[in-house]
Design a protein around this motif. Structure first.
Motif, mmCIF file in Angstrom:
data_model
loop_
_atom_site.group_PDB
_atom_site.id
_atom_site.type_symbol
_atom_site.label_atom_id
_atom_site.label_comp_id
_atom_site.label_asym_id
_atom_site.label_seq_id
_atom_site.Cartn_x
_atom_site.Cartn_y
_atom_site.Cartn_z
ATOM 1 N N ARG A 118 47.252 41.851 45.434
ATOM 2 C CA ARG A 118 45.961 41.200 45.768
ATOM 3 C C ARG A 118 45.966 40.623 47.328
ATOM 4 O O ARG A 118 46.888 40.198 47.759
ATOM 5 C CB ARG A 118 45.710 39.827 44.887
ATOM 6 C CG ARG A 118 45.868 40.299 43.403
ATOM 7 C CD ARG A 118 45.550 38.918 42.590
ATOM 8 N NE ARG A 118 45.758 38.952 41.222
ATOM 9 C CZ ARG A 118 45.809 38.385 40.404
ATOM 10 N NH1 ARG A 118 45.336 36.844 40.588
ATOM 11 N NH2 ARG A 118 46.243 38.485 38.902
ATOM 12 N N ARG A 144 41.690 43.835 45.047
ATOM 13 C CA ARG A 144 42.964 43.675 44.136
ATOM 14 C C ARG A 144 43.253 45.235 43.644
ATOM 15 O O ARG A 144 42.346 46.058 43.491
ATOM 16 C CB ARG A 144 42.447 42.935 43.060
ATOM 17 C CG ARG A 144 43.458 42.665 41.937
ATOM 18 C CD ARG A 144 43.142 42.185 40.580
ATOM 19 N NE ARG A 144 43.869 41.644 39.636
ATOM 20 C CZ ARG A 144 43.796 41.558 38.381
ATOM 21 N NH1 ARG A 144 42.438 41.204 37.840
ATOM 22 N NH2 ARG A 144 44.713 41.295 37.622
ATOM 23 N N ALA A 145 44.425 45.285 43.568
ATOM 24 C CA ALA A 145 44.697 46.699 42.992
ATOM 25 C C ALA A 145 45.899 46.532 41.799
ATOM 26 O O ALA A 145 46.855 46.001 42.116
ATOM 27 C CB ALA A 145 45.312 47.794 43.902
ATOM 28 N N PHE A 147 48.034 48.472 39.023
ATOM 29 C CA PHE A 147 48.590 50.022 38.404
ATOM 30 C C PHE A 147 49.758 50.107 37.953
ATOM 31 O O PHE A 147 50.650 49.145 38.203
ATOM 32 C CB PHE A 147 48.385 51.086 39.816
ATOM 33 C CG PHE A 147 49.309 50.522 40.747
ATOM 34 C CD1 PHE A 147 50.665 51.075 41.180
ATOM 35 C CD2 PHE A 147 48.713 49.710 41.922
ATOM 36 C CE1 PHE A 147 51.474 50.675 42.331
ATOM 37 C CE2 PHE A 147 49.563 49.391 43.035
ATOM 38 C CZ PHE A 147 50.758 49.908 42.977
ATOM 39 N N ALA A 171 45.155 52.779 36.493
ATOM 40 C CA ALA A 171 44.996 52.278 37.912
ATOM 41 C C ALA A 171 43.511 51.606 37.808
ATOM 42 O O ALA A 171 42.715 51.981 37.342
ATOM 43 C CB ALA A 171 44.930 53.372 38.749
ATOM 44 N N LEU A 188 40.865 49.530 40.624
ATOM 45 C CA LEU A 188 40.631 48.722 42.222
ATOM 46 C C LEU A 188 39.536 47.739 41.925
ATOM 47 O O LEU A 188 38.323 48.204 41.377
ATOM 48 C CB LEU A 188 40.239 50.031 43.142
ATOM 49 C CG LEU A 188 41.409 50.932 43.371
ATOM 50 C CD1 LEU A 188 40.958 51.950 44.457
ATOM 51 C CD2 LEU A 188 42.874 50.248 44.017
ATOM 52 N N ASN A 241 34.162 47.080 40.680
ATOM 53 C CA ASN A 241 35.299 47.537 40.065
ATOM 54 C C ASN A 241 35.250 49.073 39.676
ATOM 55 O O ASN A 241 34.441 49.899 39.507
ATOM 56 C CB ASN A 241 35.621 46.875 38.717
ATOM 57 C CG ASN A 241 35.267 45.288 38.968
ATOM 58 O OD1 ASN A 241 35.840 44.599 39.558
ATOM 59 N ND2 ASN A 241 34.180 44.742 38.340
ATOM 60 N N GLY A 281 38.293 51.964 37.691
ATOM 61 C CA GLY A 281 39.430 52.257 37.280
ATOM 62 C C GLY A 281 39.423 53.254 36.189
ATOM 63 O O GLY A 281 38.459 53.548 35.554
#
Length: 611
Positions: free
Chosen positions: A416, A430-431, A433, A494, A496, A535, A537
């Motif tokens: 983050r 924020r990612a 994974f 994943a 994002l 968002n 993913g």
């Protein structure tokens, strides 16, 4: 008679002289008091919590536009001058120059060197004061050792002065004592459909000598379940022993024995949100299994939020069923708890965190990174069923599969970044994974999904959309997936997330400069932030079934499988957008799916920040 007259005259002379001696004695005492009392008052330190009016006073001074504000340690040399007020937050202040205004130091110590001068008052909250015998401070010197508790709203501080906050802070401060031994009673984590309310009871011992701290806990776990009864399903234990060396940096060594119920996918939602949703609405957003075993660990830490932990343990995994626990909405049944894999597993885990945020509750800027790598190995693991085509037995298969020997590697990262764009705006990223790294296919307990109000709020929680769902990796008929309990089935995922935040404030009857800048119940006004977010993913599979020709179910599930070194094209990801209002302790939002048509917007409430 003459001797009597002489003695009487001698006594009379003493009585005439005594008032003079009294005046001299009183003058000496007053002089000593004038010399001593200022120094004693300067070193005086208040005990107990910070008075509400003082907390608001130092907060107003810190927030004032003309105040020179410093975060972290601050040094004022003998040649330097501060023309107005000075406020230092979360750092120590060493002053040798001149300050023409007030000085406020919050959560830090103050040292006044010889020659330093403060033209008005000095207030220290959450620290200590050190100075020469007669500090050159024109105004009052006030020192409280109790910490200054606050939140941040935009570029301003908000003092936490309500009773519950002060009580919880007192409990946390009390834990820092040199030695503490107590009988501890609390909840283990949160209310859920497998345990009901898990309660831990037992002794806890803490001791401290210098920078060395020892902690020991022996807790029994009692689960309310669907009925309070003394039976194996309702009982567990948790034992811990740890030795920690170092204050701001150091090392910790410890071990744990446990027989407890743990949750899968704890990275989504908080314990409080999961518990309230289960209790109020009969909606449990997690799945659970039982862990019974032991582990040892070594942790290196440096500063706030910087840790690296290596652990090794052996434990038995057992599946747990959903029980008829009580909820306010008893007319609706809980979804089944998905069956987990069962067997003895040995786990080697390396985990760590890196935190440079301004604060954890309401960060204005900084980085936060949490990562983990786990290597698991089992000689005989009984595999639970999943939907068709994933290389496991399904509900439609009557064949009994023998336990398998497996070895797997799994990693997970949550990164983050918080960016302050101005006094009243933020852009946060924020990612997330993680998933399979090497070895055999992941056990059910370590699989993932991208679904629900924490990840993709525009899509319903683990709702299967089509024959190959990219949020949960469910395949085939949706009814079979529902019967299984809607488990997370993806081996990789994943996600994002991005959000843009700005402040807002409203008051129906004008502004009140003395009020806290935060949401208040019972008043016709409020403060908070507006939030706009997006968002995107998905999840996917890696390990196809080995050996022989593919079955029709495996062929149908093929679109969910990708190579071990490949990431699905971002055009295949699920995406939603939304907005709402964040009031700190809770937020109200609406989200709409944009990558798939025909879905209605979702309105939801979060307790705390989105991330």
């Amino acid at each position: 008679m003459n001797e009597f007259m002489v003695a009487r005259d001698r006594v009379a002379r003493r009585e005439r002289q005594r008032p003079h001696h009294r005046r001299v004695t009183m003058q000496v005492a007053m002089l000593v008091a004038l010399l001593v009392l200022p120094a004693a008052d300067a070193a005086a330190q208040r005990v107990g919590s910070v008075p509400r009016e003082v907390a608001h006073e130092v907060t107003r001074l810190f927030n004032a536009p003309a105040t020179r504000r410093v975060r972290g340690d601050f040094t004022l040399t003998a040649a330097d001058t501060v023309r107005g007020d000075l406020a230092v937050l979360n750092g120590n202040a060493r002053l040798a120059g001149v300050v023409f205004g007030n000085v406020v130091v919050l959560n830090g110590d103050v040292f006044l060197a010889d020659g330093a001068r403060i033209e008005q008052g000095l207030t220290v909250v959450g620290g200590a004061f050190e100075a020469p015998e007669r500090p050159n401070v024109a105004g009052e010197i006030r020192v409280w050792s109790a910490r200054y508790r606050y939140q941040e709203s935009a570029d301003t501080l908000v003092a936490e002065t309500d009773f519950l906050t002060r009580f919880s802070d007192w409990v946390r401060d009390d834990d820092e004592g040199a030695t503490q031994s107590q009988l501890f009673v609390t909840t283990a984590h949160t209310y859920n459909r497998v345990e009901g309310l898990p309660i831990i009871v037992g002794p806890r011992f803490r001791a401290r000598s210098g920078d060395t701290r020892v902690r020991a806990e022996v807790f029994g776990i009692v689960r309310t379940g669907n009925r309070i009864a003394w039976e194996d399903e309702n009982l567990g234990h948790r034992v811990l022993f740890e030795v920690r060396q170092g204050d701001k940096a150091g090392i910790a060594v410890g071990g744990r024995l446990f027989d407890e119920v743990d949750a899968m996918e704890k990275w989504q939602l908080s314990d409080t949100e999961v518990g309230l949703a289960s209790f109020l609405f009969t909606r449990d957003y997690r799945d659970y299994w039982e862990r019974h075993g032991a582990l040892g660990y070594v942790t290196a830490f440096a500063g706030r939020g910087h840790e690296l932990t290596l652990s090794y343990g052996e434990e038995r995994w057992n599946a747990r069923r959903a029980r008829d626990v009580w909820s306010l909405n008893d007319d609706v049944a809980f979804r089944p708890n998905p069956q987990g894999d069962e067997g003895v597993v040995r786990l080697l885990t390396l985990s760590g965190s890196f935190d440079t945020r301004t604060e954890s509750r309401n960060p204005r800027s900084g980085w936060y990174l949490r990562g983990e790598y786990e290597r698991g190995q089992s000689d005989a693991l009984s595999l639970a069923p999943l939907t068709d085509g994933l290389g496991r037995r399904s509900l439609s298969s009557y064949a009994v599969e023998p336990p398998r020997a497996i070895t797997y590697g799994r990693a997970f990262f949550d990164v983050r970044r918080y960016n302050r764009l101005g006094p009243n705006a933020q852009l946060n990223l924020r990612a997330v994974f993680g998933g399979w790294v090497n070895g055999d296919a992941l056990p059910v307990q370590r699989r993932l999904s991208v679904s629900g109000i924490d990840a993709l709020p525009g899509f319903d929680f683990r709702r299967s959309l089509g024959d190959n769902d990219i949020g949960t990796c469910a395949t085939g008929d949706a009814s079979t997936y529902v019967v299984l309990g809607r488990p997370a089935q993806c081996e990789r995922m994943a996600l994002l997330q991005v959000e843009w935040k700005g402040d807002f404030r409203f008051n129906l009857f004008g502004d009140d400069d003395d009020s806290d800048r935060r949401w208040r119940f019972g008043r016709r006004g409020g403060d908070g932030t507006w939030v706009v977010f997006a968002n995107s993913g998905r999840g996917w599979l890696v390990n196809r079934a080995s050996g022989g020709a593919q079955t029709p179910a495996q062929v149908a599930a093929d679109p969910l499988f990708y190579g071990r070194n490949k990431v699905p094209d971002i055009g295949t990801w699920r995406t939603d957008i939304g907005g709402g209002f964040d009031f700190g302790d809770f937020g109200v939002y609406v989200a709409q799916a944009v990558s798939q048509s025909g879905l209605s917007p979702n309105v939801y409430v979060r307790l705390g920040r989105r991330f």
